[in-house]
Design an enzyme around this catalytic site. Structure first.
Site, short mmCIF file in Angstrom:
data_model
loop_
_atom_site.label_atom_id
_atom_site.label_comp_id
_atom_site.label_asym_id
_atom_site.label_seq_id
_atom_site.Cartn_x
_atom_site.Cartn_y
_atom_site.Cartn_z
N ILE A 1 -16.78 62.58 6.49
CA ILE A 1 -17.02 61.14 6.73
C ILE A 1 -17.02 60.96 8.23
CG2 ILE A 1 -16.14 58.78 6.62
CD1 ILE A 1 -15.08 59.23 3.94
N ASP A 2 -18.18 60.66 8.75
CA ASP A 2 -18.26 60.34 10.17
C ASP A 2 -18.19 58.82 10.27
OD1 ASP A 2 -18.67 60.80 12.93
OD2 ASP A 2 -20.76 60.22 12.70
N ASP B 1 -19.43 66.94 8.89
CA ASP B 1 -18.50 65.83 9.07
C ASP B 1 -18.47 65.10 7.73
OD1 ASP B 1 -16.97 63.69 9.85
OD2 ASP B 1 -17.92 63.53 11.82
N ASP C 1 -20.04 65.92 14.99
CA ASP C 1 -20.35 64.51 15.27
C ASP C 1 -21.80 64.32 15.72
OD1 ASP C 1 -18.06 63.03 14.61
OD2 ASP C 1 -17.05 63.69 16.44
N GLU D 1 -14.76 69.24 9.85
CA GLU D 1 -13.74 68.52 10.60
C GLU D 1 -12.33 68.65 10.02
OE1 GLU D 1 -14.34 64.29 11.01
OE2 GLU D 1 -12.65 64.11 12.38
N ASP E 1 -12.32 61.53 2.87
CA ASP E 1 -12.63 62.60 3.83
C ASP E 1 -12.45 63.97 3.19
OD1 ASP E 1 -13.13 61.84 6.70
OD2 ASP E 1 -11.30 60.68 6.42
N THR F 1 -14.93 57.25 10.34
CA THR F 1 -13.80 56.92 9.44
C THR F 1 -13.36 55.47 9.64
OG1 THR F 1 -13.12 59.17 9.94
CG2 THR F 1 -11.65 57.88 8.57
N1 A3P Z 1 -11.72 58.83 22.09
C1 A3P Z 1 -12.87 59.16 21.53
N2 A3P Z 1 -14.00 59.21 22.26
C2 A3P Z 1 -15.18 59.52 21.70
N3 A3P Z 1 -15.33 59.82 20.40
C3 A3P Z 1 -14.24 59.79 19.63
C4 A3P Z 1 -12.96 59.46 20.14
N4 A3P Z 1 -12.08 59.52 19.13
C5 A3P Z 1 -12.77 59.87 18.05
N5 A3P Z 1 -14.08 60.05 18.33
C6 A3P Z 1 -15.16 60.50 17.47
O1 A3P Z 1 -16.06 59.43 17.23
C7 A3P Z 1 -16.54 59.60 15.91
C8 A3P Z 1 -17.11 58.33 15.40
O2 A3P Z 1 -18.24 58.04 16.15
P1 A3P Z 1 -18.70 56.57 16.45
O3 A3P Z 1 -17.89 56.07 17.58
O4 A3P Z 1 -20.13 56.79 16.82
O5 A3P Z 1 -18.52 55.80 15.20
C9 A3P Z 1 -15.33 60.07 15.17
O6 A3P Z 1 -15.74 60.76 14.04
P2 A3P Z 1 -14.85 60.64 12.69
O7 A3P Z 1 -14.88 59.23 12.25
O8 A3P Z 1 -15.57 61.57 11.82
O9 A3P Z 1 -13.48 61.12 13.06
C10 A3P Z 1 -14.62 60.96 16.16
O10 A3P Z 1 -14.92 62.32 16.03
MG MG Z 2 -17.16 62.25 13.13
MG MG Z 3 -12.05 62.24 12.58
MG MG Z 4 -15.07 62.60 10.15
#
Ligand code: A3P
Ligand code: MG
Ligand code: MG
Ligand code: MG
Length: 404
Positions: free
Chosen positions: A191-192, A189, A341, A126, A101, A194
């Site tokens: 790493i989206d 982002d 995101d 982020e 990240d 994670t």
């Molecule tokens: N409780 C929550 N509800 C919705 N989205 C959330 C969450 N907690 C984290 N996320 C977000 O969901 C992203 C991942 O999306 P997805 O669910 O589509 O894989 C995460 O990005 P990061 O992994 O960059 O932190 C984070 O920002």
């Molecule tokens: Mg993300």
């Molecule tokens: Mg995150």
């Molecule tokens: Mg991220």
């Protein structure tokens, strides 16, 4: 007086404060694809638009963004291959943050700032270096710096001297901008997904550019996404070639190429008009989106296929090339969506002919800072299917509320 009069007559035209290039309102941008010069227009501009000298081109920014994301993807792939438990740190909000990240954010930030020096640089990203600056993170920081330097050196064109730990921290912290509705802001982002990254599944490096509050370009690097379009199936066989780079610039469509640099091909969203033939994407993580609500909506739409659950904005990429027809996201109550995101994913889908809106049918507003303040949820599909989807979503939300 003359200025007031001509402003009134011109209506929706305005002068970009940075470039002084006249450009058109967002509506016209979106619906006049592939045009660089208004003088070559054969279409009649919409009533509210008027002739202008040129449409802003973001070619240089796009080329740099593609390079930055591809290099960051290289760094992430290296870490994912060698993923050790010790790569995972705990941030105060308990979400996992990895060496990758931070490394990815440093690489993208460094390249954008170095290669686009004439712009006033603003990055909304982020991560920040808070935890990394702590005494106990010394070793992690050194690993990140080493990775960043190896990655920059792996690109033959990067003639840079080695970055120090402090340079890396500074590059990460360039991402503290608040964004907003004026000027240009990069949105990253690093790493989206994670959680997907840690599981060895889908993740994306997502980079967008806001200009006057609108997303004008987006790049999505998806290192684990199969190159082959596979309607409805993102889970892949081991022998499938993976690694996709999606990119879009306002008014010019969406393209995909392989992360190792094949010729780009234009992609389009699915043309499925029949909801029951549609397949839909949602988060892998039930904590990120209400799976029971989406299953209620899918039932209402008579969708036959089971949901395709994958992490990250790879969902937007897959949707932009027609792998599925619908993406629904309904976070639990109180969650605030962040612009990084969705910024890149949003333009990748809209330029491929899709629509992205909240549950009230409003487009996402990226101009309000780091958060997207929206009505419940995000829904994405093609233009024909959107009214049907929106209706089913609103009915389901009402039924859910009345059953509580
Ligand atoms: N409780 C929550 N509800 C919705 N989205 C959330 C969450 N907690 C984290 N996320 C977000 O969901 C992203 C991942 O999306 P997805 O669910 O589509 O894989 C995460 O990005 P990061 O992994 O960059 O932190 C984070 O920002
Ligand atoms: Mg993300
Ligand atoms: Mg995150
Ligand atoms: Mg991220």
């Amino acid at each position: 007086m003359a200025i007031i009069l001509s402003t009134a007559l011109l209506g929706c035209i305005y002068v970009h404060p940075l470039t002084r290039i006249l450009y058109l309102d967002h509506y016209y941008y979106t619906y006049a694809p592939k045009l660089k010069s208004i003088s070559s227009l054969s279409l009649k501009p919409p009533r509210n638009s008027v002739r202008a000298a040129s449409i802003m081109s973001y070619d240089k920014e796009l080329a740099t963004a593609k390079k930055a994301c591809s290099l960051a993807a290289r760094l992430c792939q290296k870490v994912q291959r060698a993923l050790l438990q010790s790569d995972v740190q705990s941030k105060s909000d308990k979400s996992p943050v990895t060496v990758a990240d931070y490394g990815s954010q440093a690489v993208v930030s460094f390249i954008l700032e170095k290669e686009l020096p004439s712009r006033s640089f603003s990055l909304v990203a982020e991560e920040d270096s808070g935890d990394l600056r702590k005494e106990e993170s010394q070793e992690t920081l050194q690993r990140i710096t080493k990775l960043v330097n190896e990655t920059l050196a792996s690109d033959g064109t990067e003639n840079v001297s080695l970055l120090s730990d402090e340079d890396v921290l500074t590059a990460i912290d360039s991402g503290k901008s608040e964004g907003g509705s004026f000027g240009q802001h990069w949105v990253l982002d690093p790493i989206d997904g994670t959680k997907g990254f840690l599981r060895g599944d889908q993740y994306a490096i997502a980079l967008g550019l806001l200009d006057e509050g609108k997303v004008v370009l987006g790049v999505l690097a998806c290192p684990n996404l199969p190159l082959q379009t596979s309607a409805g199936h993102v889970q892949h066989n081991v022998q499938d070639k993976v690694g996709c780079l999606f990119f879009a610039q306002v008014g010019t469509g969406t393209y995909m190429q392989s992360l190792d640099g094949s010729q780009p091909t234009k992609v389009d969203v699915s043309s499925t008009e029949n909801a029951e033939d549609a397949s839909f994407f949602e988060s892998f993580e039930a904590a990120h989106s209400l799976h029971d609500l989406t299953s209620m909506i899918a039932k209402k739409l008579s969708i036959k296929a089971p949901p395709v659950r994958i992490d990250s904005q790879a969902k937007y990429g897959a949707l932009s090339r027609g792998d599925g027809t619908i993406y629904m996201r309904f976070p639990h109550r109180g969650y605030r969506e962040k612009i990084w995101d969705h910024a890149a994913g949003c333009i990748v889908v809209t330029e491929a002919g899709g629509v992205v809106s909240d549950a009230a049918g409003n487009p996402l507003d990226f101009s309000r800072g780091r958060y997207l303040d929206l009505d419940t949820g995000i829904i994405v599909t093609n233009q024909k299917l959107m009214p049907t989807l929106l209706k089913a979503v609103q009915e389901s939300l009402k039924e859910k509320a009345s059953s509580l």
